[in-house]
Design a protein around this motif. Structure first.
Motif, PDB file in Angstrom:
ATOM      1  N   ARG A  35      31.178  22.198  41.763  1.00 35.84           N
ATOM      2  CA  ARG A  35      32.369  22.671  42.725  1.00 35.84           C
ATOM      3  C   ARG A  35      33.311  21.424  42.632  1.00 35.84           C
ATOM      4  O   ARG A  35      32.786  20.420  43.053  1.00 35.84           O
ATOM      5  CB  ARG A  35      32.152  23.184  43.974  1.00 35.84           C
ATOM      6  CG  ARG A  35      33.219  23.707  44.686  1.00 35.84           C
ATOM      7  CD  ARG A  35      32.683  23.968  46.058  1.00 35.84           C
ATOM      8  NE  ARG A  35      34.098  24.703  46.589  1.00 35.84           N
ATOM      9  CZ  ARG A  35      34.322  24.858  47.853  1.00 35.84           C
ATOM     10  NH1 ARG A  35      33.430  24.694  48.605  1.00 35.84           N
ATOM     11  NH2 ARG A  35      35.610  25.097  48.110  1.00 35.84           N
ATOM     12  N   ASN A  36      34.388  21.589  42.413  1.00 39.02           N
ATOM     13  CA  ASN A  36      35.689  20.560  42.336  1.00 39.02           C
ATOM     14  C   ASN A  36      36.872  21.020  42.949  1.00 39.02           C
ATOM     15  O   ASN A  36      36.781  22.364  43.430  1.00 39.02           O
ATOM     16  CB  ASN A  36      35.821  19.887  41.141  1.00 39.02           C
ATOM     17  CG  ASN A  36      34.847  19.476  40.318  1.00 39.02           C
ATOM     18  OD1 ASN A  36      34.159  18.572  40.708  1.00 39.02           O
ATOM     19  ND2 ASN A  36      34.553  20.034  39.011  1.00 39.02           N
ATOM     20  N   GLY A  37      37.688  20.108  43.380  1.00 41.43           N
ATOM     21  CA  GLY A  37      38.998  20.519  44.090  1.00 41.43           C
ATOM     22  C   GLY A  37      38.752  20.552  45.706  1.00 41.43           C
ATOM     23  O   GLY A  37      37.709  20.568  46.131  1.00 41.43           O
ATOM     24  N   PRO A  38      39.686  21.000  46.403  1.00 42.60           N
ATOM     25  CA  PRO A  38      39.846  21.145  47.838  1.00 42.60           C
ATOM     26  C   PRO A  38      39.255  22.378  48.216  1.00 42.60           C
ATOM     27  O   PRO A  38      39.219  23.410  47.379  1.00 42.60           O
ATOM     28  CB  PRO A  38      41.338  21.028  48.112  1.00 42.60           C
ATOM     29  CG  PRO A  38      42.104  21.497  46.905  1.00 42.60           C
ATOM     30  CD  PRO A  38      40.983  21.216  45.694  1.00 42.60           C
ATOM     31  N   TYR A  39      38.963  22.605  49.485  1.00 41.09           N
ATOM     32  CA  TYR A  39      38.259  23.491  49.999  1.00 41.09           C
ATOM     33  C   TYR A  39      38.841  24.895  50.050  1.00 41.09           C
ATOM     34  O   TYR A  39      38.475  25.999  49.532  1.00 41.09           O
ATOM     35  CB  TYR A  39      38.062  23.458  51.477  1.00 41.09           C
ATOM     36  CG  TYR A  39      37.267  24.629  52.204  1.00 41.09           C
ATOM     37  CD1 TYR A  39      35.870  24.706  52.047  1.00 41.09           C
ATOM     38  CD2 TYR A  39      37.911  25.363  52.999  1.00 41.09           C
ATOM     39  CE1 TYR A  39      35.367  25.872  52.699  1.00 41.09           C
ATOM     40  CE2 TYR A  39      37.259  26.498  53.417  1.00 41.09           C
ATOM     41  CZ  TYR A  39      36.083  26.726  53.273  1.00 41.09           C
ATOM     42  OH  TYR A  39      35.439  27.992  53.830  1.00 41.09           O
ATOM     43  N   HIS A  40      40.462  24.877  50.037  1.00 41.95           N
ATOM     44  CA  HIS A  40      41.279  26.106  49.919  1.00 41.95           C
ATOM     45  C   HIS A  40      41.405  26.515  48.529  1.00 41.95           C
ATOM     46  O   HIS A  40      41.800  27.490  48.319  1.00 41.95           O
ATOM     47  CB  HIS A  40      42.699  25.873  50.532  1.00 41.95           C
ATOM     48  CG  HIS A  40      43.311  24.854  50.033  1.00 41.95           C
ATOM     49  ND1 HIS A  40      43.236  23.368  50.107  1.00 41.95           N
ATOM     50  CD2 HIS A  40      44.432  24.914  49.208  1.00 41.95           C
ATOM     51  CE1 HIS A  40      44.254  22.770  49.358  1.00 41.95           C
ATOM     52  NE2 HIS A  40      44.889  23.620  48.980  1.00 41.95           N
ATOM     53  N   LEU A  41      41.188  25.648  47.680  1.00 41.74           N
ATOM     54  CA  LEU A  41      41.329  26.058  46.299  1.00 41.74           C
ATOM     55  C   LEU A  41      40.404  25.141  45.354  1.00 41.74           C
ATOM     56  O   LEU A  41      40.276  24.345  44.605  1.00 41.74           O
ATOM     57  CB  LEU A  41      42.756  25.498  45.683  1.00 41.74           C
ATOM     58  CG  LEU A  41      43.544  25.907  44.422  1.00 41.74           C
ATOM     59  CD1 LEU A  41      43.518  27.564  44.320  1.00 41.74           C
ATOM     60  CD2 LEU A  41      44.563  25.056  44.057  1.00 41.74           C
ATOM     61  N   PRO A  42      39.186  25.942  45.575  1.00 43.35           N
ATOM     62  CA  PRO A  42      37.811  25.404  44.342  1.00 43.35           C
ATOM     63  C   PRO A  42      38.016  25.511  43.119  1.00 43.35           C
ATOM     64  O   PRO A  42      38.841  26.631  42.615  1.00 43.35           O
ATOM     65  CB  PRO A  42      36.813  26.138  45.192  1.00 43.35           C
ATOM     66  CG  PRO A  42      37.434  27.453  45.954  1.00 43.35           C
ATOM     67  CD  PRO A  42      38.726  27.151  46.264  1.00 43.35           C
ATOM     68  N   ASN A  43      37.340  24.806  42.629  1.00 41.45           N
ATOM     69  CA  ASN A  43      37.375  24.683  41.070  1.00 41.45           C
ATOM     70  C   ASN A  43      35.847  24.747  40.588  1.00 41.45           C
ATOM     71  O   ASN A  43      35.346  23.707  40.793  1.00 41.45           O
ATOM     72  CB  ASN A  43      38.205  23.773  40.486  1.00 41.45           C
ATOM     73  CG  ASN A  43      38.699  24.074  38.993  1.00 41.45           C
ATOM     74  OD1 ASN A  43      37.956  24.599  38.230  1.00 41.45           O
ATOM     75  ND2 ASN A  43      39.521  23.376  38.525  1.00 41.45           N
TER      76      ASN A  43
END
Length: 165
Positions: A35-43
């Motif tokens: 899991r990457n990216g910020p909490y509100h917009l995970p990737n």
């Protein structure tokens, strides 16, 4: 199975991959999710490890916004990879569904355009009606009605309208 070959007919690629590997007598796949990216917009990115006759393989899927989509997309890549080496029948029913959706979208677009034209016409009519109402003089309207054989209230309001007999 079609003529002894695994058949792929759905968009649930994760379940299909497991089924295909079972039918080919290979061990089930192992999934590793990052899991990457910020909490509100995970990737999410999923790596699938599996074994076949050529040995062990690792295939990385594309980035996705949900873990489920990432696993499904990576599974699709593995199935395509396996299709290069094994006799797997790929039935692409998605193309038919896309054509159906295209026609449904076209019909909806035409209906929307007709509705929009109707709303524009109604809006023009309402605007004209509003302009006419803003230019009305109540006294003139009452006099106009009176001259057509209709009596109005003696106070010159529109609370009572009587037909002359």
């Amino acid at each position: 199975m079609e003529n002894g070959r695994p058949v792929v007919e759905s968009t649930q690629f994760k379940a299909m991959l497991k089924e295909i590997l079972e039918k080919l007598n290979f061990p089930p796949p192992r999934y590793e999710c990052e899991r990457n990216g910020p909490y509100h917009l995970p990737n999410f990115v999923v790596i699938i490890r599996f074994e076949d006759k050529q040995g062990g393989h690792e295939i990385c899927g594309p980035h996705a916004y949900t873990k489920k989509d990432a696993e499904n997309d990576a599974s699709m890549r593995v199935i395509k990879h396996l299709g290069q080496y094994y006799d797997i029948v790929m039935k692409d029913i998605n193309e038919e569904k896309l054509v159906e959706l295209k026609y449904e979208f076209k019909d909806l677009k035409e209906a929307y355009e007709e509705l929009w034209k109707s709303l524009i016409e109604t809006s023009k009519e309402l605007k004209e009606l509003k302009e006419r109402m803003m230019n009305l003089d109540p006294k003139e309207e009452l006099d106009s009605v009176s001259s057509k054989g209709v009596r109005v209230c003696p106070k010159s309001c529109a609370c009572h309208v009587y037909q002359n007999v």
